[in-house]
Design a protein around this motif. Structure first.
Motif, PDB file in Angstrom:
ATOM      1  N   GLY A 123       0.324  -1.512  -0.047  1.00 55.86           N
ATOM      2  CA  GLY A 123      -0.357  -0.058   0.159  1.00 55.86           C
ATOM      3  C   GLY A 123       0.765   1.453   0.270  1.00 55.86           C
ATOM      4  O   GLY A 123       0.641   2.156   0.635  1.00 55.86           O
ATOM      5  N   LEU A 124       2.184   0.994  -0.549  1.00 65.05           N
ATOM      6  CA  LEU A 124       2.866   2.900  -0.308  1.00 65.05           C
ATOM      7  C   LEU A 124       3.134   3.085  -1.909  1.00 65.05           C
ATOM      8  O   LEU A 124       1.836   2.730  -2.941  1.00 65.05           O
ATOM      9  N   PRO A 125       3.068   4.557  -1.592  1.00 66.99           N
ATOM     10  CA  PRO A 125       2.602   5.100  -2.986  1.00 66.99           C
ATOM     11  C   PRO A 125       3.442   4.664  -4.109  1.00 66.99           C
ATOM     12  O   PRO A 125       4.817   4.190  -4.114  1.00 66.99           O
ATOM     13  N   SER A 126       3.436   5.176  -5.183  1.00 65.96           N
ATOM     14  CA  SER A 126       4.540   4.489  -6.646  1.00 65.96           C
ATOM     15  C   SER A 126       5.712   5.567  -6.580  1.00 65.96           C
ATOM     16  O   SER A 126       6.402   4.685  -7.286  1.00 65.96           O
ATOM     17  N   ARG A 127       6.006   6.127  -5.621  1.00 66.95           N
ATOM     18  CA  ARG A 127       7.277   6.601  -5.653  1.00 66.95           C
ATOM     19  C   ARG A 127       8.559   6.050  -4.672  1.00 66.95           C
ATOM     20  O   ARG A 127       9.877   5.926  -5.059  1.00 66.95           O
ATOM     21  N   ILE A 128       7.617   4.744  -4.166  1.00 67.78           N
ATOM     22  CA  ILE A 128       8.395   3.542  -3.681  1.00 67.78           C
ATOM     23  C   ILE A 128       8.828   2.321  -4.079  1.00 67.78           C
ATOM     24  O   ILE A 128       7.770   1.891  -4.149  1.00 67.78           O
ATOM     25  N   ARG A 129       9.498   2.119  -3.948  1.00 65.94           N
ATOM     26  CA  ARG A 129      10.487   0.788  -5.043  1.00 65.94           C
ATOM     27  C   ARG A 129      10.301   0.347  -3.850  1.00 65.94           C
ATOM     28  O   ARG A 129      11.059   0.059  -3.266  1.00 65.94           O
ATOM     29  N   VAL A 130       9.812  -1.515  -3.623  1.00 67.71           N
ATOM     30  CA  VAL A 130       9.880  -2.463  -2.761  1.00 67.71           C
ATOM     31  C   VAL A 130      10.595  -3.655  -3.858  1.00 67.71           C
ATOM     32  O   VAL A 130      10.297  -3.916  -5.235  1.00 67.71           O
ATOM     33  N   VAL A 131      11.723  -3.900  -3.217  1.00 65.35           N
ATOM     34  CA  VAL A 131      12.310  -4.857  -3.649  1.00 65.35           C
ATOM     35  C   VAL A 131      12.896  -5.843  -2.452  1.00 65.35           C
ATOM     36  O   VAL A 131      12.968  -5.449  -1.177  1.00 65.35           O
ATOM     37  N   ALA A 132      12.042  -7.644  -2.261  1.00 67.29           N
ATOM     38  CA  ALA A 132      12.488  -8.561  -1.291  1.00 67.29           C
ATOM     39  C   ALA A 132      13.894  -8.733  -1.582  1.00 67.29           C
ATOM     40  O   ALA A 132      13.953  -9.422  -2.445  1.00 67.29           O
ATOM     41  N   VAL A 133      14.455  -8.809  -0.532  1.00 61.49           N
ATOM     42  CA  VAL A 133      15.921  -9.839  -0.328  1.00 61.49           C
ATOM     43  C   VAL A 133      16.078 -10.457  -0.006  1.00 61.49           C
ATOM     44  O   VAL A 133      16.201 -10.302   1.704  1.00 61.49           O
TER      45      VAL A 133
END
Length: 262
Positions: A123-133
């Motif tokens: 549910g984060l804004p589109s300006r934040i990219r999420v990377v699962a490491v």
């Protein structure tokens, strides 16, 4: 009487010697287990990553630097579950990056994986990219990762080197990188995504993690509006809570047909 006292003194002395010997033996056993790495392996591994192999890895690898918010960010590179390779740039880009260090063998991580697979992700804004490491494949369970990783939204990368670069103490752990400044602007851990979101909001001063301008909160707001409008239409039509027309599948019971009380 003096003989009894002497015998008791001898027995106490023997017991003291035995206790001291047991304590020394226990200390030697604990020291040997610590050298082998038993019981203190990486909890993010598929089975705790303890034992002789974990001990050898700790001796072979240099200790990771202490984590410090504000330090320069490091771009990531690693493998994908399908056997390919991928690089993730986090510095000098027009978006921020949230690195979620997770594992296939971490029970606490399951709630994070579940949140990533939900529609809208975290549910984060589109300006934040999420990377699962996650770590490299030799420290993870491929079959479990295949079920855990999200199909859309977040990027998944396997890179043990990234765990060392960011001095990750264990999983789950979140690191927020500012793309413009190329520095870590927040990091922390918690038992759920909501706890981590609060930590990141406090560290970065950005309420987008817990505020109202997120896809998840906007959806909840729309649902509340639809429910409110529906209630208003029903009231205008004279239909109130408990009206039989709201329960078409239930048969009405006549007053004389009520079952006897027990």
């Amino acid at each position: 009487m003096g003989v009894v006292v002497a015998l008791l003194a001898i027995v106490v002395a023997l017991l003291a010697v035995m206790v001291i010997g047991l304590l020394r033996t226990n200390a030697d056993v604990l020291r040997a287990l610590e050298d082998l790495g038993a019981g203190i392996g990486d909890p993010s591994g598929p089975s705790g990553a303890s034992g002789p192999a974990a001990g050898r890895r700790r001796r072979d690898q240099a200790p990771a630097p202490a984590a410090k918010t504000g330090r320069p960010a490091i771009d990531l590179s690693g493998a994908t579950l399908d056997g390919g390779s991928q690089a993730v740039r986090v510095s000098g880009v027009g978006h921020d990056t949230l690195l979620l260090f997770l594992s296939s063998g971490c029970l606490t991580c399951r709630s994070f994986w579940d949140a990533l697979r939900e529609p809208g992700g975290l549910g984060l804004p589109s300006r934040i990219r999420v990377v699962a490491v996650t770590k490299d494949l030799d420290a993870e369970s491929p079959s479990e990762l295949a079920e855990l990783i999200p199909r859309h939204g977040a990027v998944h990368l396997m890179s043990s080197a990234a765990w060392t670069d960011y001095a990750v103490p264990g999983s789950p752990y979140a690191v927020l990188v500012g793309g413009a400044e190329g520095r870590v602007i927040g990091e922390g851990t918690g038992g759920s995504w909501e706890q981590v979101a609060n930590l990141l909001a406090q560290a970065s001063g950005d309420l987008a993690y817990v505020g109202e301008d997120t896809p998840r909160t906007r959806k909840a707001g729309r649902d509340m509006e639809v429910e409110r409008d529906t209630d208003a239409e029903l009231l205008n039509a004279g239909i109130r809570p408990g009206d039989p027309s709201l329960y078409p599948g239930q048969e009405e019971t006549a007053p004389g047909d009520e079952p006897p009380a027990t």
